[in-house]
Motif scaffolding. Sequence first.
Motif, PDB file in Angstrom:
ATOM      1  N   LEU A 179       0.832  -1.202   0.000  1.00  0.00           N
ATOM      2  CA  LEU A 179       0.000   0.000   0.000  1.00  0.00           C
ATOM      3  C   LEU A 179       0.866   1.252   0.000  1.00  0.00           C
ATOM      4  CD1 LEU A 179      -2.986   0.914   0.151  1.00  0.00           C
ATOM      5  CD2 LEU A 179      -2.740   0.968   2.634  1.00  0.00           C
ATOM      6  N   PHE A 180       1.892   1.262   0.853  1.00  0.00           N
ATOM      7  CA  PHE A 180       2.783   2.419   0.941  1.00  0.00           C
ATOM      8  C   PHE A 180       3.596   2.574  -0.346  1.00  0.00           C
ATOM      9  CE2 PHE A 180       2.367   0.789   5.364  1.00  0.00           C
ATOM     10  CZ  PHE A 180       1.630   1.844   5.870  1.00  0.00           C
ATOM     11  N   THR A 181       4.034   1.467  -0.921  1.00  0.00           N
ATOM     12  CA  THR A 181       4.819   1.525  -2.156  1.00  0.00           C
ATOM     13  C   THR A 181       4.008   2.135  -3.292  1.00  0.00           C
ATOM     14  OG1 THR A 181       6.074  -0.441  -1.514  1.00  0.00           O
ATOM     15  CG2 THR A 181       6.113   0.161  -3.836  1.00  0.00           C
ATOM     16  N   LEU A 182       2.736   1.735  -3.415  1.00  0.00           N
ATOM     17  CA  LEU A 182       1.886   2.240  -4.494  1.00  0.00           C
ATOM     18  C   LEU A 182       1.726   3.748  -4.412  1.00  0.00           C
ATOM     19  CD1 LEU A 182      -0.022   1.672  -6.886  1.00  0.00           C
ATOM     20  CD2 LEU A 182      -1.864   1.388  -5.222  1.00  0.00           C
ATOM     21  N   PHE A 183       1.363   4.253  -3.233  1.00  0.00           N
ATOM     22  CA  PHE A 183       1.067   5.681  -3.102  1.00  0.00           C
ATOM     23  C   PHE A 183       2.331   6.536  -3.055  1.00  0.00           C
ATOM     24  CE2 PHE A 183      -2.931   3.806  -1.492  1.00  0.00           C
ATOM     25  CZ  PHE A 183      -3.801   4.430  -2.369  1.00  0.00           C
ATOM     26  N   ILE A 184       3.410   6.030  -2.452  1.00  0.00           N
ATOM     27  CA  ILE A 184       4.671   6.771  -2.462  1.00  0.00           C
ATOM     28  C   ILE A 184       5.214   6.858  -3.881  1.00  0.00           C
ATOM     29  CG2 ILE A 184       7.079   6.754  -1.691  1.00  0.00           C
ATOM     30  CD1 ILE A 184       6.129   5.510   0.934  1.00  0.00           C
ATOM     31  N   GLY A 185       5.107   5.744  -4.635  1.00  0.00           N
ATOM     32  CA  GLY A 185       5.550   5.743  -6.030  1.00  0.00           C
ATOM     33  C   GLY A 185       4.772   6.732  -6.874  1.00  0.00           C
ATOM     34  N   ALA A 186       3.461   6.797  -6.663  1.00  0.00           N
ATOM     35  CA  ALA A 186       2.632   7.758  -7.405  1.00  0.00           C
ATOM     36  C   ALA A 186       2.967   9.195  -6.995  1.00  0.00           C
ATOM     37  CB  ALA A 186       1.160   7.466  -7.157  1.00  0.00           C
ATOM     38  N   LEU A 187       3.235   9.401  -5.696  1.00  0.00           N
ATOM     39  CA  LEU A 187       3.548  10.740  -5.186  1.00  0.00           C
ATOM     40  C   LEU A 187       4.868  11.258  -5.754  1.00  0.00           C
ATOM     41  CD1 LEU A 187       2.583  12.944  -3.175  1.00  0.00           C
ATOM     42  CD2 LEU A 187       4.006  11.833  -1.450  1.00  0.00           C
ATOM     43  N   LEU A 188       5.863  10.366  -5.876  1.00  0.00           N
ATOM     44  CA  LEU A 188       7.179  10.765  -6.380  1.00  0.00           C
ATOM     45  C   LEU A 188       7.282  10.674  -7.898  1.00  0.00           C
ATOM     46  CD1 LEU A 188       9.538   9.098  -3.722  1.00  0.00           C
ATOM     47  CD2 LEU A 188       8.693  11.454  -3.802  1.00  0.00           C
ATOM     48  N   LEU A 249       9.119   3.213   1.079  1.00  0.00           N
ATOM     49  CA  LEU A 249       9.865   4.397   0.642  1.00  0.00           C
ATOM     50  C   LEU A 249      11.204   3.999   0.041  1.00  0.00           C
ATOM     51  CD1 LEU A 249      10.261   7.447   0.457  1.00  0.00           C
ATOM     52  CD2 LEU A 249      11.064   7.427   2.835  1.00  0.00           C
ATOM     53  N   PHE A 250      11.913   3.073   0.687  1.00  0.00           N
ATOM     54  CA  PHE A 250      13.220   2.649   0.192  1.00  0.00           C
ATOM     55  C   PHE A 250      13.099   1.986  -1.184  1.00  0.00           C
ATOM     56  CE2 PHE A 250      16.639  -0.390  -0.388  1.00  0.00           C
ATOM     57  CZ  PHE A 250      17.763   0.352  -0.049  1.00  0.00           C
ATOM     58  N   THR A 251      12.073   1.175  -1.365  1.00  0.00           N
ATOM     59  CA  THR A 251      11.883   0.473  -2.641  1.00  0.00           C
ATOM     60  C   THR A 251      11.693   1.450  -3.787  1.00  0.00           C
ATOM     61  OG1 THR A 251      10.820  -1.342  -1.448  1.00  0.00           O
ATOM     62  CG2 THR A 251      10.513  -1.288  -3.809  1.00  0.00           C
ATOM     63  N   VAL A 252      10.870   2.474  -3.567  1.00  0.00           N
ATOM     64  CA  VAL A 252      10.613   3.473  -4.614  1.00  0.00           C
ATOM     65  C   VAL A 252      11.880   4.266  -4.916  1.00  0.00           C
ATOM     66  CG1 VAL A 252       9.302   5.545  -5.197  1.00  0.00           C
ATOM     67  CG2 VAL A 252       8.165   3.639  -4.051  1.00  0.00           C
ATOM     68  N   LEU A 253      12.618   4.671  -3.878  1.00  0.00           N
ATOM     69  CA  LEU A 253      13.849   5.437  -4.079  1.00  0.00           C
ATOM     70  C   LEU A 253      14.902   4.603  -4.804  1.00  0.00           C
ATOM     71  CD1 LEU A 253      14.227   7.353  -0.686  1.00  0.00           C
ATOM     72  CD2 LEU A 253      13.472   8.262  -2.887  1.00  0.00           C
ATOM     73  N   LEU A 254      14.981   3.314  -4.482  1.00  0.00           N
ATOM     74  CA  LEU A 254      15.944   2.436  -5.141  1.00  0.00           C
ATOM     75  C   LEU A 254      15.683   2.374  -6.645  1.00  0.00           C
ATOM     76  CD1 LEU A 254      18.268   0.344  -4.839  1.00  0.00           C
ATOM     77  CD2 LEU A 254      16.495  -1.396  -4.577  1.00  0.00           C
ATOM     78  N   LYS A 255      14.430   2.211  -7.015  1.00  0.00           N
ATOM     79  CA  LYS A 255      14.065   2.161  -8.434  1.00  0.00           C
ATOM     80  C   LYS A 255      14.352   3.500  -9.110  1.00  0.00           C
ATOM     81  CE  LYS A 255      11.899   0.229 -12.021  1.00  0.00           C
ATOM     82  NZ  LYS A 255      12.274  -1.040 -12.641  1.00  0.00           N
ATOM     83  N   LYS A 256      14.078   4.589  -8.408  1.00  0.00           N
ATOM     84  CA  LYS A 256      14.281   5.922  -8.969  1.00  0.00           C
ATOM     85  C   LYS A 256      15.764   6.193  -9.205  1.00  0.00           C
ATOM     86  CE  LYS A 256      12.281  10.517  -8.344  1.00  0.00           C
ATOM     87  NZ  LYS A 256      11.240  10.348  -9.363  1.00  0.00           N
ATOM     88  N   PHE A 257      16.618   5.759  -8.284  1.00  0.00           N
ATOM     89  CA  PHE A 257      18.050   5.976  -8.416  1.00  0.00           C
ATOM     90  C   PHE A 257      18.669   5.093  -9.498  1.00  0.00           C
ATOM     91  CE2 PHE A 257      18.548   7.443  -3.731  1.00  0.00           C
ATOM     92  CZ  PHE A 257      18.119   8.709  -4.090  1.00  0.00           C
ATOM     93  N   CYS A 258      18.240   3.825  -9.550  1.00  0.00           N
ATOM     94  CA  CYS A 258      18.899   2.845 -10.422  1.00  0.00           C
ATOM     95  C   CYS A 258      18.343   2.816 -11.834  1.00  0.00           C
ATOM     96  CB  CYS A 258      18.804   1.444  -9.811  1.00  0.00           C
ATOM     97  SG  CYS A 258      19.709   1.284  -8.255  1.00  0.00           S
TER      98      CYS A 258
END
Length: 390
Positions: A179-188, A249-258
Amino acid sequence: MGWRYKAGLVLIAAVVILWVSSAEVTQGIFVDYKQPFAVTYLGASLMVIYLPIAFLKDCMWNLIKKHSRKVSDLKNNVCHDPLEFIEGQKILEMEIQKSFNRKNSEINLLEHEEGMPLVSRTQDDGSIIKPGKEMTTKDIATYGFYIAPLWFVTEYLSNAALARTSVASTTVLSSTSGLFTLFIGALLGNDSLTVAKVTAVLVSMAGVVMTTFGKTWATDDSEVNTSSTSERTLIGDLFGLMSAMTYGLFTVLLKKFCGEEEEKVDVQKLFGYVGLFTLVTLWWLVWPLTAVGIEPKFTVPHSVKVDEVVLANGLVGSVLSDYIWALSVVWTTPLVATLGMSLTIPVAMLADMVIHGRHYSAVYILGSIQVFAGFVIANLSDRLSKFLGL
């Protein structure tokens, strides 16, 4: 669905088994050595071993490329006359330019006939076609410095939850990270909200709720110290939920960085810097955690056997499994990888049944099946959206 995506799904399955196995071992460690901080710090710091491996890999790759370039230059010099090569190159450039101008004129005519503004599509698609900027070692180290505390907090909260509650309960709460991954990913701006993705998360969350309300019991359960046990379990559940938030949060940031396929940052090198910064900068956190009563007073393992188990668990349960998990995130999507980790619920249930003789109600089992259904829907979300016209 390319080969990287399929390989990412295989990696997810491998990580699920490794994480559940590591969780069982970690909980066993806490029976004799109840030090969540020490176990977390060791596991995260050990990832520093990826740095020499990554640099050695880069050196070998550069030598191979240098050798291939020399061989290619020799072949070109032998097989082609320089004047003929230059003349042929000019003719090829002229043909490409003619073809490009012809395609541009066709595009502009089509846009004009449809009443669309004459805007070059190459400008819109430039960000897609343009290769990603190659990150320097300094950039990768900076990213590692940013996410090292977040990863350490995620791992510590998970281990602190394991020290206070069962493996099954910890995995259930960790599964809410979808749930957090979905909405954090959409937010960022790293992911988009679609009906299929939201449905996948809701189905998975419903399964998590069912496993929460489902009854579990073991033949060796004791009713002694029920109040203190309930208090410890509540704190453990709170730590598990907080770990799910930071994990998302970490999962979304990892994808964004890599990037999509590690075109921006080498995951191995990034995790090496995470281990380095954890080793150098986060050791002092044991003092405030002990002062507020979250962490017991630090002690070293009292036997060689415990030392060996803690070290082996750190290498397999953290260094190996976390790297494989990071690759699965980059090769698939943060949402798919996160919902894939929800498969730890049925696997942990089977592990508890076999190892601890624990029993589960029909509601819990149905909830586990629903968690798996959410993972399947997430993988088919794009196809479902196209099929339903959403």
